[in-house]
Design a protein around this motif. Structure first.
Motif, mmCIF file in Angstrom:
data_model
loop_
_atom_site.group_PDB
_atom_site.id
_atom_site.type_symbol
_atom_site.label_atom_id
_atom_site.label_comp_id
_atom_site.label_asym_id
_atom_site.label_seq_id
_atom_site.Cartn_x
_atom_site.Cartn_y
_atom_site.Cartn_z
ATOM 1 N N ALA A 62 -2.495 1.212 2.475
ATOM 2 C CA ALA A 62 -2.051 -0.179 2.552
ATOM 3 C C ALA A 62 -2.749 -1.041 1.500
ATOM 4 N N LEU A 63 -4.044 -0.804 1.283
ATOM 5 C CA LEU A 63 -4.781 -1.608 0.304
ATOM 6 C C LEU A 63 -4.280 -1.334 -1.104
ATOM 7 N N LEU A 64 -4.075 -0.074 -1.438
ATOM 8 C CA LEU A 64 -3.551 0.282 -2.758
ATOM 9 C C LEU A 64 -2.199 -0.386 -2.999
ATOM 10 N N LEU A 65 -1.249 -0.178 -2.091
ATOM 11 C CA LEU A 65 0.108 -0.679 -2.309
ATOM 12 C C LEU A 65 0.168 -2.193 -2.196
ATOM 13 N N GLY A 66 -0.607 -2.772 -1.268
ATOM 14 C CA GLY A 66 -0.612 -4.226 -1.141
ATOM 15 C C GLY A 66 -1.149 -4.905 -2.383
ATOM 16 N N ALA A 67 -2.276 -4.389 -2.908
ATOM 17 C CA ALA A 67 -2.849 -4.971 -4.128
ATOM 18 C C ALA A 67 -1.931 -4.770 -5.320
ATOM 19 N N TRP A 68 -1.310 -3.613 -5.401
ATOM 20 C CA TRP A 68 -0.383 -3.298 -6.491
ATOM 21 C C TRP A 68 0.822 -4.226 -6.463
ATOM 22 N N ALA A 69 1.356 -4.499 -5.292
ATOM 23 C CA ALA A 69 2.572 -5.304 -5.185
ATOM 24 C C ALA A 69 2.311 -6.798 -5.293
ATOM 25 N N VAL A 70 1.208 -7.259 -4.686
ATOM 26 C CA VAL A 70 1.014 -8.706 -4.504
ATOM 27 C C VAL A 70 0.051 -9.314 -5.517
ATOM 28 N N LEU A 71 -1.031 -8.603 -5.825
ATOM 29 C CA LEU A 71 -2.074 -9.216 -6.643
ATOM 30 C C LEU A 71 -1.601 -9.615 -8.049
ATOM 31 N N PRO A 72 -0.861 -8.775 -8.791
ATOM 32 C CA PRO A 72 -0.448 -9.183 -10.143
ATOM 33 C C PRO A 72 0.372 -10.475 -10.176
ATOM 34 N N PRO A 73 1.419 -10.641 -9.344
ATOM 35 C CA PRO A 73 2.127 -11.919 -9.401
ATOM 36 C C PRO A 73 1.274 -13.103 -8.982
#
Length: 517
Positions: A300-311
């Motif tokens: 969850a941390l990997l995918l959440g950071a990947w999806a949300v953090l850049p935008p």
């Protein structure tokens, strides 16, 4: 005492660690035997679906401004390309160099320019599926890959001669190599991870923000008892970053080239539509993807950071860095589709490799679910996929303008330009294989300037001497005079000595024939 210490390993009240160990063992068994066939199938199906969406009509949509820049830079000699990137777009150096070699072999038609990107998107769909298979289960990976393949924006940017497809591809490769290195550490996989990080930065610097999610995964591995993961990750990440560091350092001095990108709150509201290609496809994936965080567990941390953090980061720094553009963030779509797939396939049981009793029944049920969800999403996305292959409505119809000129051009004609939408470069591309009128007002070429723009003659009357007929290509197409906004000397010279004898109005571009009075 010893028996008590071993009890938690099989305690049904604490199954997660035991489940993860079984999952890793099952993956190793699968990867060492018939599972290779399963991996090939999981990879191949999304690749074929993605290519079936991207390849038809690959050369149908005419190039737009950014693609004209790709063509221009990639067809320069190595000497002039070096001068160009010394002044602008150094961050695209590897892409332009690769496209230079590709054009020498395949040519510069729209389809040829876009084919590498189309193939990169197809491979990316397969990599999404392999990631889902490795993290969760076969059905999860297959669904995630198929969903990625039919996202309208994947077709849109798979048919665009820009590096965003490669940034997505290398971000996926880096993530896959990291998972392999954490599961079964080896110098080879950590080295491949470092090289993939460097390649991600060469694809697009923003895509390197995927490292935030990678760091989260490494921290979790350390907490589970991995004593070398954080050291190996730090070394590999630093190696990858050091390879791109000279480009980053030079590119920081060229950041003014994207200063035009001003961001508003409305851009954030429109982000799901712009990122995915339509409101419904973006809303479904992002809405259900949030629920996928509950099903993703250790990932969850990997995918959440990947999806949300850049935008989030690019939006918060938009006034300084000007990087909040959906196409720059295309590499986050795989994380969203993996989250959605995790949420959906969780309905058919635990997200783990099918190595338990009842696996066959679960596999059948999972297959039906994957087929139904992927087909439903494809049905909803299909109109937007069709729209992604059409000419961009806000872009001038340069192909039609070039046809007007080519059909009426006479020996001795000249051509002039007005507006701010790269008219000179676009017409150069559209007339590249045909006889074109002389660019009579160009005094210094873009090559000589080490830029994309030419320098026009400071004394227009002198430069127009001896030319009796001009073609004016203007993107002032809103009803105002085509020379609106032109340099005063240029406008005065033309108004004094020439008159319009023919005007052709096209989408966002006007072509006029001017004859000497």
């Amino acid at each position: 005492m010893t028996a008590y210490a071993q009890t938690p390993q099989t305690d049904p009240e604490q199954p997660e660690q035991h489940q993860e160990a079984e999952g890793r063992a099952a993956r190793r068994r699968a990867d060492s035997g018939g599972g290779k066939g399963s991996a090939l199938l999981v990879f191949a199906l999304p690749v074929l679906v993605a290519l079936a969406c991207v390849l038809p009509g690959l050369g149908g949509r005419q190039l737009w401004r950014d693609e004209h820049a790709t063509w221009w830079a990639s067809t320069l000699s190595w000497h002039y390309l070096g001068q160009l990137i010394d002044h602008i777009d150094i961050v695209f150096t590897p892409y332009y160099a690769g496209m230079h070699l590709w054009i020498a072999v395949a040519g510069d038609s729209p389809a040829a320019l876009r084919l590498p990107e189309a193939l990169a998107m197809g491979i990316s769909a397969g990599l999404v599926a392999l990631l889902g298979r490795r993290m969760f289960a076969v059905r999860t990976g297959l669904l995630a890959g198929l969903l990625f393949a039919v996202v309208p924006a994947i077709t849109r940017y798979g048919q665009e001669a820009r590096p965003y497809a490669f940034a997505t591809l290398f971000a996926l490769l880096a993530t896959l190599f990291l998972l392999r290195a954490l599961e079964k550490p080896s110098l080879r996989d950590w080295t491949l991870y470092a090289l993939a990080i460097a390649a991600t930065g060469f694809g697009h610097l923003v895509a390197m923000s995927v490292l935030a999610g990678h760091l989260g995964l490494v921290v979790l591995a350390k907490r589970r008892g991995d004593r070398i993961a954080h050291y190996a990750f730090a070394g590999a990440a630093l190696l990858g970053l050091s390879i791109t560091l000279p480009m980053v350092a030079k590119g920081s001095g060229q950041s003014g080239q994207i200063a035009w990108n001003t961001t508003t709150t409305q851009d954030l509201v429109d982000f799901p539509q712009e990122l995915f290609g339509s409101w419904i496809t973006g809303g479904v994936v992002m809405g259900l993807g949030v629920l996928g965080l509950l099903a993703a567990r250790r990932y969850a941390l990997l995918l959440g950071a990947w999806a949300v953090l850049p935008p989030v980061l690019t939006f918060l720094t938009a006034d300084q860095l000007h990087l909040f553009l959906p196409r720059y963030l295309l590499f986050t779509i795989p994380a969203w589709t993996l989250l959605l797939a995790a949420a959906v396939t969780r309905l058919t049981g635990r997200l783990e490799p099918e190595a338990r009793p009842g696996a066959v029944a679960k596999a059948v049920g999972g297959g039906v679910l994957v087929t139904a969800v992927a087909a439903g999403y494809a049905f909803v996305a299909w109109p937007a996929i069709g729209d992604a292959k059409k000419d961009l409505p806000m872009e001038p119809d340069y192909a039609a303008a070039a046809n007007v000129i080519a059909s009426g051009e006479k020996p001795g004609d000249g051509v002039i330009f007005n507006g701010g939408l790269s008219e000179r470069r676009a017409i150069s591309y559209e007339l590249r294989d045909r006889k074109a009128p002389k660019d009579v007002l160009m005094e210094w070429t873009p090559q000589q300037n080490g830029s994309y723009g030419a320098t026009e003659c400071g004394q227009p009357t002198r430069c127009l001497k001896g030319v009796d007929r001009l073609w004016l290509v203007s993107t002032i197409a809103d009803g105002r005079p085509p020379l609106t906004g032109a340099d005063k000397k240029k406008a005065a010279a033309i108004d004094e000595d020439f008159k319009a004898t023919r005007t052709v109005r096209l989408n966002r571009v006007v072509v006029q024939v001017l004859e000497r009075k």
